[in-house]
Design a protein around this motif. Sequence first.
Motif, short mmCIF file in Angstrom:
data_model
loop_
_atom_site.label_atom_id
_atom_site.label_comp_id
_atom_site.label_asym_id
_atom_site.label_seq_id
_atom_site.Cartn_x
_atom_site.Cartn_y
_atom_site.Cartn_z
N GLU A 1 -11.10 -11.54 3.08
CA GLU A 1 -12.16 -11.43 2.08
C GLU A 1 -12.59 -12.81 1.67
O GLU A 1 -11.88 -13.80 1.89
N ASP B 1 -14.81 -7.92 0.17
CA ASP B 1 -13.94 -7.58 1.28
C ASP B 1 -14.76 -7.65 2.57
O ASP B 1 -15.83 -7.06 2.67
N ARG C 1 0.81 -1.22 0.00
CA ARG C 1 0.00 0.00 0.00
C ARG C 1 0.84 1.27 0.00
O ARG C 1 0.39 2.30 0.43
N THR D 1 -14.00 -6.31 5.38
CA THR D 1 -13.74 -5.04 6.08
C THR D 1 -12.66 -5.10 7.16
O THR D 1 -12.14 -4.07 7.52
N VAL E 1 -0.11 -5.97 5.08
CA VAL E 1 -1.55 -5.94 5.32
C VAL E 1 -2.16 -7.19 4.71
O VAL E 1 -1.95 -7.48 3.53
N ARG E 2 -2.90 -7.91 5.52
CA ARG E 2 -3.61 -9.10 5.06
C ARG E 2 -5.09 -8.78 5.13
O ARG E 2 -5.64 -8.58 6.20
N GLU E 3 -5.72 -8.68 3.99
CA GLU E 3 -7.15 -8.38 3.94
C GLU E 3 -7.93 -9.68 4.04
O GLU E 3 -7.64 -10.64 3.33
N ASP F 1 -8.88 -6.11 8.52
CA ASP F 1 -7.55 -6.42 7.98
C ASP F 1 -6.58 -6.70 9.11
O ASP F 1 -6.69 -6.12 10.20
#
Length: 129
Positions: free
Chosen positions: A23, A37, A9, A39, A19-21, A41
């Motif tokens: 989803e 997603d 990012r 929401t 960052v691990r999102e 993270d």
Amino acid sequence: MDLPEADTRRGGAPAEELVRELERPTARTGDGFDTFDLTVDLVVAPDLTSWQWKDEDEYAHVRRLGIVTDTGHQAVDSARDQAFAMIEERSGPFADAAAWSAWRWNPVWPAPHLPRPTTAPQRVAPTDG
């Protein structure tokens, strides 16, 4: 839950965090890809010594709205446990944290493009799965 690749990012700047999102798994459709997603993270220091959850208030809100059901929440909890295990074991996307920290976007790479849709997209309510 799908745990996508780490995301710096920061464009061309050094990664200050991984960052691990969380989803739902990406699904291929006739017109491209369907993503959702969840929401929340997981933000991890590049040296893997510390971490924190980001946007838990948003996650709580989507839970209250029923967008993430109890079944989906169980899957999120399982994904959280998996992420913690990978951090502790230095496995999966955390196997080579130094490489992620050093990664830079090459400005000469062309931006990817998806083909134009051939039909109008149909909106489908998300389901936990």
